[in-house]
Each structure stands twice: as structure tokens, then as C-alpha cells.
Design an enzyme around this catalytic site. Structure first.
Site: not given
Ligand code: OXD
Ligand code: MN
Length: 592
Positions: A261, A286
Site C-alpha cells: 500500500c 516496513d
Molecule cells: C510484505 C512485505 O509483504 O513487506 O508486507 O514484504
Molecule cells: Mn511489509
């Protein structure tokens, strides 16, 4: 592999518990050789050369993409596999309906069968790693054993591997055990299994990032979220970004979005020309580990040291920092190639594909040239907006937590929760259309509380209770916001331009954090007064911005009903406070 035996011996001596575990895995898996990774540059280059010689990595154009390589996965092994991912707690309810569960003894027996002799003819690599700065009290270590040199290279970029990590493990006396083998890459013999009570991960049959780089989703989210609950912190699927206003005020925010996203784009946002004077610094793209600090604020570290980002869509308009950063020293996985051996993906507008991700001459009839979940692995320090604060053992103080789904309808551009407990409900209510980061149908709406559905290592009811408790520990909790960059008109056009323009929303959020902006008090939370949003030079129609800041009572009543049903699925593990917060919204909606 020509590594001086004395290096291995002295590494192995550092921690007897690690050595004992490696020996037990060696006798189970029967490799030809055992190799302890020291994390040096020479080691990285040697392993890379070996992979090139075996045809498992392909060097890319040395002039335009120096130090870049392509890896092609087995075509059946290109994404996380949630249906084959298990959380094995002694009591099934502890894993919760949000996880697949297997009895730990049964799972161990099954995995033993798979791992038996699986490394015959292969090298067993021991990768000691640290998630977070080596000297941070908030960091945690692990050891991954793998038979994949590709995994070693990726772990070397994504985490802090080698001697320093092993020294810390010897000091800490504890580490997460991760055992991985690519097996035969047979989808019928593929399992990603977690034993949170034993801080152990076992992964067999996949070489793909999230299934095989065990420091990332398996350790830093599933195991760490469990560990964080027992130790009083939070392990979350969040980017961390620093924002400096034209007045010189810097705030850090952490933001959770479901996979694919735009977290990486937001973490590296480039301020639009119409907003001069703003600066953006990336701490992480992340994962965030969040701890109550000595001052009663929430402090965040990024446990990772690199990015494993989605390549498609990356271009100078969507993410110039990423586009520039992956022009050197990057491992690409499952991208296409141009005629002059450059990596290519959909959305890379300045070249044409010649060879698709499967190695065939490109033919649009076969579908996209790059796999939609093709990736780049790159050191965080290559990011032009990288901040040295990412190395700070204290982490960074968080002013706001932001949650966003991918909602075509319903959710306004931005709203603020009334307080922490309401914020936990807001965070729990994020939902998204599924993406290519996981296998399964694309485009189906699913609830994804805190964007942790695939990653919370225990029952969501207990997880929300832990979140509610965390708020009580913070003297100055961050404010909690919900954003939605993906709202569409009835005819399917995006109402908000997104990307760099998202800074306009972040600027409003920071003004709220500084207590300088008022807001419309609505049933679902505080929404901006349109005049408080800086829309100078923005390509947004007035009717779009009105729609983006309007709460549709009837649609929200349906949402409350849906959410109540969802929370009820967790039975008596769901804290009463969550229902009380939802009732609060329902009553405010009923009052109109
Ligand atoms: C996910 C990634 O799938 O960061 O969220 O790879
Ligand atoms: Mn991720």
C-alpha cells in the site's frame, strides 16, 4: 568456500548454546559443509561470485546498474504463503482465529521429517544476526541456519549479520532460532512454522523473501510481537519517518499499512515543489519496534538494515529516492530485463522490456513482464533520504501513529482518534483490498487490524488488550490517526493524488500533534477543517476534497455492524473495552 578455519572456530566458540544448536541441526540435515557467516564484505562478494558461477544470479548492466544482480525464483515460489504459515502455541486459543494453528509436537514431527537429510550435498550456512542497532537495548538477536546462499546475501543486506551479532548473543544469553531449507521448492512440501513460546522458526520449501529471510516477517513481526507482549513493548508492521517543517520542527511518525500500500514510498517521500522547506528522513520502511521510553514517550527503532521493496510502480514520480537508490549494489528478484540487460518492471517508464521475469522473450500476451511482487533488496544507507537516527540506540520519539487501509469507499482522507483507547479501535478497523505480496485472490476486501493480520504471532484479542495496556504505560502517548490515500469516485478515479502530496496530510497531522489545529468533531473522530489543509498547488477538485472530509452516517453504521461481527469472532479473548469503544461510535452516529 575458502574461509580460514580459525575464523569459524573462534566464531563458533563465542556461544556454546548456538554451537550446540548448530550441531543438532547438522546431524539432522546432513550438509556437506557447515559455514559460519562473519558478515564481511569479502564473504558477501565470494558468495555472490559462487551464485553467479552456478547461474543462480545474473549480473546486470555494469555501466548503468553497477553491482546489481538478478535472481529468478521458482515460478511457484514468488510470494508469502499465508495458508502454509502456522503459529504453534501449546494452547490453540493463544494463536487465535487470526492464525493457522498446529499442535507444536505434531508440527515438530512433521518438520523433522522434512528437514531430515535435506542438506545433503549442500552447505549449511549459520547466520548470526541482530535486529536493530547492535548497541540498542531495544534490539534482539537471532541465528538463521539456511542452505541458501541467496538467503545469506539478502540477510546480509537486510540485517546486521556476523561476529557483532554473535558477540551480542553471547552477552544476552538468548536468541531466536530460525531453521530454513529451500528443500525441493515443492509447494506440497512447503511450511513456515513458528513456535513463539520457544522463540523458534522452521521454514521449509520456499526461497522467497518473507518465507525465507527469517529475520523479517517471521522474527521481527510474528515472534517479536509475541515476545513484545511478554516484555511490554510492540513489534509492528510500520514505517518510521522523520518530518522537518519549514520552521525547523522535527517530528517522527510511525505508520502501518497492509502490504503493497505504499509504505516504502511514504517512508521516502519527496516533498512536492508546492510545499517548500519540508524535509523528510527515512528511519524504516516496513517494521517498527516501539518501546515506552524513560520519558514516558513511545520510542521506535527500525530492526532492519535494508529494504526488500516491491519494484513495480517505482519510478521518479512515485519514489525518486528508491529509483535512484536501486541503480547500484542491489539484488533484484523476479524483475524483467531490457534489451541492454537492465532490470525492468511495470511502471519503469524510461525503457522497454525485452525478457520477462521467467526468462522468456517478452510478450504482452503472457501478462506483466515483471512479476507483480518482484522485489529489490538494497542497503538502507543507499537511500538518499536515509537518516543516521536509524542507528541511534535510543531510537526516535514518536509523535503520531498512523494507520491506513486501501479503501475505495467509506474512509475519509484523514481522521484522528479521540484518545489512545479509541485509537486502538481505529487501528483495529483497518481493512484493505488484497495485493500481490501474498498468494491468493487479488482485490478482495479483508480486515487487517494494525496491518498485522499475516504477522501477529498470537490471538488478536490478546493483542488488542496489550495495545490498550501500552497506552496506560505512556505518559505522553502518540496521537493516533487513520488515513486513506485510495478513495475513489463512483467512476473509479482516485480522489486524492497520493505520493508526495500525502505530505499535506502529514503536515495537518503534525499541526494536530503540536496543538495548533482545530478539527471537526465527528462520530468517528476528528476530521480536518478544509481550510486547515494546505492545498496550495494541489491537483485536487473542490468536490473531491469535500467528499474526502465527509462522514457518511449510513455507511458508517454498516461499518460498525461489520466491525462488531468481526470482534465477536474472537470470543472472550476480545477485551470489553473494544466493544465499549465501538458502542461509543455507534451512539455518536445514532445522534447524527
Ligand atoms: C510484505 C512485505 O509483504 O513487506 O508486507 O514484504
Ligand atoms: Mn511489509
Amino acid at each position: 568456500m575458502a574461509t580460514a578455519p580459525h575464523t569459524m572456530v573462534s566464531m563458533a566458540k563465542l556461544s556454546q548454546t548456538v554451537t550446540d544448536w548448530v550441531e543438532s541441526v547438522r546431524s539432522l540435515t546432513n550438509p556437506d559443509r557447515v559455514y559460519w557467516c562473519d558478515g564481511s564484505k569479502a564473504e558477501f562478494e565470494r558468495l555472490r561470485t559462487e551464485l553467479v558461477e552456478r547461474g543462480e544470479l545474473q549480473p546486470l548492466n555494469k555501466d548503468t546498474f553497477p553491482g546489481c544482480y538478478l535472481s529468478r525464483s521458482n515460478p511457484t515460489d514468488v510470494a508469502r504463503v499465508e495458508h502454509l504459515t502456522f503459529v504453534c502455541t501449546r494452547d490453540k486459543t493463544d494463536a487465535g482465529p487470526n492464525n493457522n494453528w498446529m499442535d507444536p509436537a505434531e508440527a515438530k514431527g512433521m518438520m523433522r521429517g522434512l528437514f531430515k537429510d535435506c542438506m545433503r550435498g549442500r552447505t549449511l550456512y549459520v547466520i548470526p544476526y541482530c535486529m536493530g542497532p547492535l548497541d540498542s537495548p531495544y534490539s534482539r538477536c537471532g541465528v538463521e541456519i539456511t542452505d541458501s546462499a541467496y538467503v545469506v546475501l539478502n540477510m546480509a543486506i537486510m540485517t546486521r549479520i556476523g561476529r557483532g551479532a554473535l558477540e551480542r548473543i553471547a552477552r544476552d544469553g538468548t536468541f531466536v532460532k530460525g531453521l530454513h531449507s529451500t528443500g525441493e521448492l515443492d509447494p506440497a512440501r512447503r511450511f513456515i512454522v513458528h513456535f513463539p513460546e520457544e522463540l523458534t522458526i522452521e521454514s521449509f520449501g520456499s526461497g522467497y523473501g518473507g518465507n525465507a529471510l527469517l529475520g523479517k516477517k517471521c522474527h521481527a513481526l510474528r515472534i517479536a510481537s509475541y515476545q513484545a507482549r511478554t516484555e511490554g513493548w510492540l513489534a509492528e508492521h510500520m514505517l518510521i519517518v522523520g518530518l522537518q517543517s519549514p520552521q525547523g520542527e522535527t517530528h517522527y511518525v510511525a505508520a502501518a499499512f497492509p502490504s503493497a500500500c505504499g509504505k516504502t514510498n511514504l517512508a521516502m517521500l519527496i516533498p512536492p515543489d508546492a510545499l517548500p522547506g519540508w524535509k523528510v528522513f527515512t528511519i524504516g520502511d516496513d517494521i517498527a519496534w516501539l518501546h515506552p521510553g524513560p520519558d514516558g514517550r513511545l520510542w521506535a527503532i527500525n530492526p532492519e538494515a535494508g529494504y526488500f521493496g516491491v519494484a513495480p510502480g517505482t519510478n521518479p514520480k512515485t519514489n525518486k529516492n528508491a529509483y535512484d537508490m536501486i541503480r547500484r549494489d542491489t539484488i533484484f528478484t523476479n524483475v524483467a530485463l531490457t534489451a541492454n540487460n537492465e532490470p525492468w518492471w511495470e511502471g519503469r517508464k524510461d525503457a522497454e522490456p525485452a525478457i520477462d521475469w521467467l526468462g522468456r522473450p517478452y510478450d504482452p500476451k503472457h501478462g506483466p513482464a515483471a512479476h507483480p511482487n518482484s522485489r529489490f533488496t538494497v542497503a538502507a544507507t543507499q537511500n538518499p533520504s536515509y537518516s543516521d537516527a536509524a542507528h541511534d540506540p535510543r531510537g526516535v520519539p514518536i509523535s503520531a501513529l498512523i494507520f491506513g487501509g486501501r479503501r475505495r469507499e467509506l474512509a475519509p482522507l484523514v481522521y484522528e482518534a479521540r484518545d489512545w483507547a479509541h485509537g486502538v479501535l481505529v487501528a483495529a478497523s483497518i481493512a484493505s483490498e488484497t495485493t500481490a505480496a501474498a498468494t491468493g485472490a487479488v482485490g478482495v476486501v479483508r480486515r487487517d487490524p494494525m496491518a498485522m493480520k499475516p504477522f501477529a504471532g498470537y490471538n488478536y484479542g490478546d493483542y488488542f488488550a496489550h495495545w490498550l495496556e501500552m497506552g496506560k504505560k505512556l505518559k505522553q502517548p502518540p496521537r493516533i490517526f487513520h488515513v486513506n490515500w485510495f478513495r475513489q469516485s463512483a467512476s473509479g478515479e482516485f480522489l486524492w493524488p497520493g505520493f508526495g502530496d500525502n505530505l499535506r496530510v502529514l503536515a495537518w497531522i503534525l499541526e494536530r500533534c503540536s496543538g495548533r489545529n482545530g478539527a471537526q468533531d465527528t462520530a468517528i473522530g476528528h476530521l480536518p477543517h478544509i481550510e486547515d489543509l494546505n492545498l496550495n498547488g494541489a491537483d485536487v477538485k473542490p468536490e473531491a476534497i469535500r467528499e474526502l472530509t465527509t462522514v457518511h452516517t449510513d455507511a458508517w453504521k454498516n461499518e460498525v455492524t461489520d466491525m462488531r461481527k468481526y470482534l465477536e469472532e474472537f470470543g472472550d479473548r476480545m477485551p470489553a473495552e473494544m466493544f465499549a469503544q465501538l458502542e461509543g461510535v455507534a451512539q455518536r452516529l445514532a445522534r447524527g
